[in-house]
Design an enzyme around this catalytic site. Structure first.
Site, mmCIF file in Angstrom:
data_model
loop_
_atom_site.group_PDB
_atom_site.id
_atom_site.type_symbol
_atom_site.label_atom_id
_atom_site.label_comp_id
_atom_site.label_asym_id
_atom_site.label_seq_id
_atom_site.Cartn_x
_atom_site.Cartn_y
_atom_site.Cartn_z
ATOM 1 N N ASP A 116 0.820 -1.220 0.000
ATOM 2 C CA ASP A 116 0.000 0.000 0.000
ATOM 3 C C ASP A 116 0.852 1.267 0.000
ATOM 4 O O ASP A 116 0.430 2.308 0.488
ATOM 5 C CB ASP A 116 -0.959 0.026 1.207
ATOM 6 C CG ASP A 116 -1.796 -1.230 1.315
ATOM 7 O OD1 ASP A 116 -2.417 -1.604 0.307
ATOM 8 O OD2 ASP A 116 -1.827 -1.846 2.396
ATOM 9 N N LYS A 162 2.674 2.176 -5.174
ATOM 10 C CA LYS A 162 3.409 1.681 -6.345
ATOM 11 C C LYS A 162 2.667 1.959 -7.645
ATOM 12 O O LYS A 162 3.279 2.239 -8.669
ATOM 13 C CB LYS A 162 3.653 0.174 -6.195
ATOM 14 C CG LYS A 162 4.506 -0.202 -4.999
ATOM 15 C CD LYS A 162 4.691 -1.698 -4.882
ATOM 16 C CE LYS A 162 3.429 -2.431 -4.498
ATOM 17 N NZ LYS A 162 2.906 -2.065 -3.165
ATOM 18 N N GLY A 198 -3.761 -4.275 -4.678
ATOM 19 C CA GLY A 198 -4.649 -3.208 -5.110
ATOM 20 C C GLY A 198 -3.857 -1.957 -5.404
ATOM 21 O O GLY A 198 -3.208 -1.403 -4.517
ATOM 22 N N HIS A 199 -3.837 -1.531 -6.664
ATOM 23 C CA HIS A 199 -3.121 -0.321 -7.039
ATOM 24 C C HIS A 199 -4.137 0.730 -7.475
ATOM 25 O O HIS A 199 -5.070 0.428 -8.227
ATOM 26 C CB HIS A 199 -2.134 -0.609 -8.176
ATOM 27 C CG HIS A 199 -0.998 -1.490 -7.762
ATOM 28 N ND1 HIS A 199 -0.098 -2.036 -8.648
ATOM 29 C CD2 HIS A 199 -0.606 -1.927 -6.541
ATOM 30 C CE1 HIS A 199 0.789 -2.765 -8.000
ATOM 31 N NE2 HIS A 199 0.500 -2.713 -6.721
ATOM 32 N N GLN A 238 2.155 -6.022 -3.233
ATOM 33 C CA GLN A 238 2.423 -6.086 -1.793
ATOM 34 C C GLN A 238 3.737 -5.337 -1.468
ATOM 35 O O GLN A 238 4.084 -4.381 -2.135
ATOM 36 C CB GLN A 238 2.464 -7.530 -1.276
ATOM 37 C CG GLN A 238 1.114 -8.206 -1.256
ATOM 38 C CD GLN A 238 0.735 -8.865 -2.564
ATOM 39 O OE1 GLN A 238 1.544 -9.476 -3.230
ATOM 40 N NE2 GLN A 238 -0.518 -8.745 -2.936
#
Length: 434
Positions: free
Chosen positions: A13, A16, A40-41, A220
Site C-alpha cells: 500500500d 506503487k 490493489g493499485h 504487496q
C-alpha cells in the site's frame, strides 16, 4: 535496454501504482511478476480514480504492452470483471492485443477461494491466493498453459476434481457436483482466455534484447515476502527483487535500477506485529488524512511512524538504487514528526528486525523527533508540484521542514530519494534535481 524494478519497501500500500503509472509514460512494457488480486493499485487521473487488482498499472498508457507474468496466480473471473470495467470506461478491450497472460501463471479456481475463506489467523484477503500457491508448490496446480491439455485428458480432470472434492468435504464445505462445476469452470477459462495465453518470458526477453524499456511491477511489499517478511503474517509469494526477473521469465542481469516505494509513514493491513503503530490522535490523523483503507479489502489500515528498521531490512534484501517517497502531504499539520531508528527488545537496543513475529511484537520503537510542517489542501500541494516541474526546483519547492524530513531519511538510510509524492494525482509528484 535494462529493466527497472518497482517494489514496495514496507507492508504494501505504498503507492506503487501511481509511480508505475508515471514511469510507464516512458516504458514499452509493464510486467506484473507475482501475487494476484490480493494486490490493489490506485491511479488518480484528475477527477478519475482507477482501482486495479490484476491489470498492470501501465494500462493507462495506450502504448504499453502488458504482461501478467509467470510468477502470478490469476483469478480469471476477477480479471474479466476488471477488463469489462476498463472496456466500459475506455472502449478498449486489451485482452489478446496488448494484454498477455503467461502460460506458466497459475489459475485461481473457485475451490481455492472457498478454502481461503476459512482463514481466521493470518488475516488474508480470502481471494484464494495462498491455496493456489500451495497447490503450485505441491505440484498439483493448474497453469494457463496446461488448460487445453487438461480438458482433453478426462482421467487427469477427474483426478483433480476428486482431490479437490475430498479436501472440500474434509473442511466441511459443499463438494457435491464439484466435478461438473470444475470442468465447466476450466472450459470457461479456456473459451475466454486462450487467445491471450503466451510464452511471455520470451516476449519480455525479446523486448529487452531489442532495446525496449520494461518495468517490472511488484505487488504487496518486502515485509509481506514469504521468506523475508514478518512470517507467518505474510503473503504467499516472493515480493522482493530476487523474484522480479524470475517471475517475469528473464534473467536478473537485465535489471539496472530498483526503486523502493516508501510511504512517508508506515501502514499495515491485517494481523501481525507493527512496532511503530499509533493508537492516538496522530494515528487517527494519518488514517483520516491519508484515506487509509485497503484498495482490495476496504479494511482500515493500521498507521504509525516511519520505521527505518523496516526500511534497512528492505534495502538489504532488495538493494534499492533510489526511493520514491509517497504521501508526504499527509504529515502536514503535525507539530512534531517522529522516525523510528531502532527497537528496544527485552531491555536491549537492536537495529535489525528479529525473525520471530513474537519477538517483533515485543519490540518498542526508539524514536527521534523532527519539526512538522503546515497542512495544505490537495489543490495547493498539486500546484506546488506543477510549479516545481516548471521551475526545476526539485525538493526546494517543499516546505523547509519537509525538505529536512526527506534529507534525514536519505542520510539515515544511505539511499537517495528520487521523487516525493504530495497528493494522489499523477502530477502531484516532485522529482529530485540532478
Amino acid at each position: 535496454m535494462p529493466a527497472t524494478v518497482v517494489l514496495g519497501a514496507q507492508w504494501g500500500d505504498e503507492g506503487k501504482g501511481k509511480l508505475v503509472d508515471r514511469l510507464a509514460g516512458q516504458a514499452d512494457w509493464v510486467v506484473r511478476f507475482q501475487g494476484g488480486n490480493n494486490a490493489g493499485h490506485t491511479v488518480v487521473l484528475g477527477e478519475r480514480t482507477i482501482k486495479l487488482h490484476l491489470l498492470p498499472s501501465g494500462i493507462t498508457r495506450e502504448s504499453c504492452e502488458l504482461v501478467l507474468g509467470d510468477g502470478m496466480v490469476i483469478d480469471p473471473w476477477v480479471l474479466m470483471e476488471e477488463l469489462q470495467r476498463w472496456q466500459s470506461e475506455t472502449g478498449e478491450m486489451p485482452l489478446g492485443t496488448r494484454l498477455h497472460i503467461s502460460d506458466r501463471a497459475h489459475v485461481i479456481l473457485p475451490f481455492h477461494r472457498m478454502v481461503d475463506g476459512l482463514d481466521k489467523k493470518i488475516g488474508t484477503t480470502g481471494r484464494g491466493i495462498g491455496p493456489t500457491y500451495a497447490d503450485k508448490i505441491n505440484r498439483i496446480g493448474l497453469r494457463f498453459g496446461d488448460i487445453a491439455e487438461l480438458l482433453a485428458d478426462e482421467s487427469a480432470l477427474n483426478e483433480m476434481a476428486s482431490r479437490q472434492a475430498d479436501r472440500l468435504q474434509y473442511l466441511g464445505l459443499p463438494s457435491d457436483k464439484h466435478a461438473i462445476s470444475l470442468r465447466d469452470d476450466i472450459q470457461w477459462v479456456h473459451d475466454n482466455y486462450s487467445q491471450a495465453i503466451q510464452n511471455t518470458g520470451v516476449m519480455v526477453d525479446t523486448a529487452l534484447s531489442t532495446g525496449q524499456q520494461v518495468l517490472l511491477e511488484g505487488a504487496q511489499g518486502c515485509l509481506l515476502d514469504i521468506d523475508q517478511g514478518t512470517f507467518p503474517f505474510v503473503t504467499s509469494s516472493i515480493t522482493s527483487r530476487g523474484n522480479s526477473t524470475h517471475g517475469a521469465g528473464v534473467h536478473p542481469g537485465h535489471v539496472e535500477e530498483t526503486i523502493g516505494v516508501v510511504k512517508a509513514y508506515t501502514t499495515r493491513v491485517g494481523h501481525g506485529p507493527m512496532p511503530t503503530e499509533l493508537f492516538d490522535e496522530v494515528g487517527t490523523h494519518l488514517g483520516e488524512v491519508g484515506h487509509e483503507f485497503g484498495t482490495t479489502t476496504g479494511r482500515p489500515r493500521r498507521c504509525g511512524w516511519l520505521d527505518l528498521v523496516v526500511l534497512r531490512h528492505s534495502h538489504r534484501v532488495n538493494g534499492f538504487s533510489s526511493l520514491a517517497l509517497t504521501k508526504l502531504d499527509v504529515l502536514g499539520g503535525l507539530e512534531t514528526i517522529s522516525i523510528c531508528i531502532g527497537y528496544e527488545l527485552d531491555g536491549a537496543e537492536i537495529r535489525d528486525m528479529p525473525a520471530s513475529a513474537k519477538a517483533l511484537a515485543r519490540c518498542k520503537p526508539i524514536l527521534i523527533d523532527l519539526p512538522g510542517f503546515d497542512a495544505l489542501s490537495l489543490e495547493e500541494w498539486l500546484e506546488m508540484a506543477k510549479q516545481a516541474a516548471i521551475d526545476g526546483q526539485g525538493f526546494a519547492a517543499l516546505p523547509e521542514a519537509a525538505q529536512h524530513y526527506v534529507a534525514h531519511i536519505e542520510q539515515l538510510l544511505g539511499v537517495p530519494v528520487s521523487s516525493v509524492g504530495i497528493g494522489p494525482d499523477r502530477d502531484a509528484t516532485i522529482d529530485a534535481t540532478d
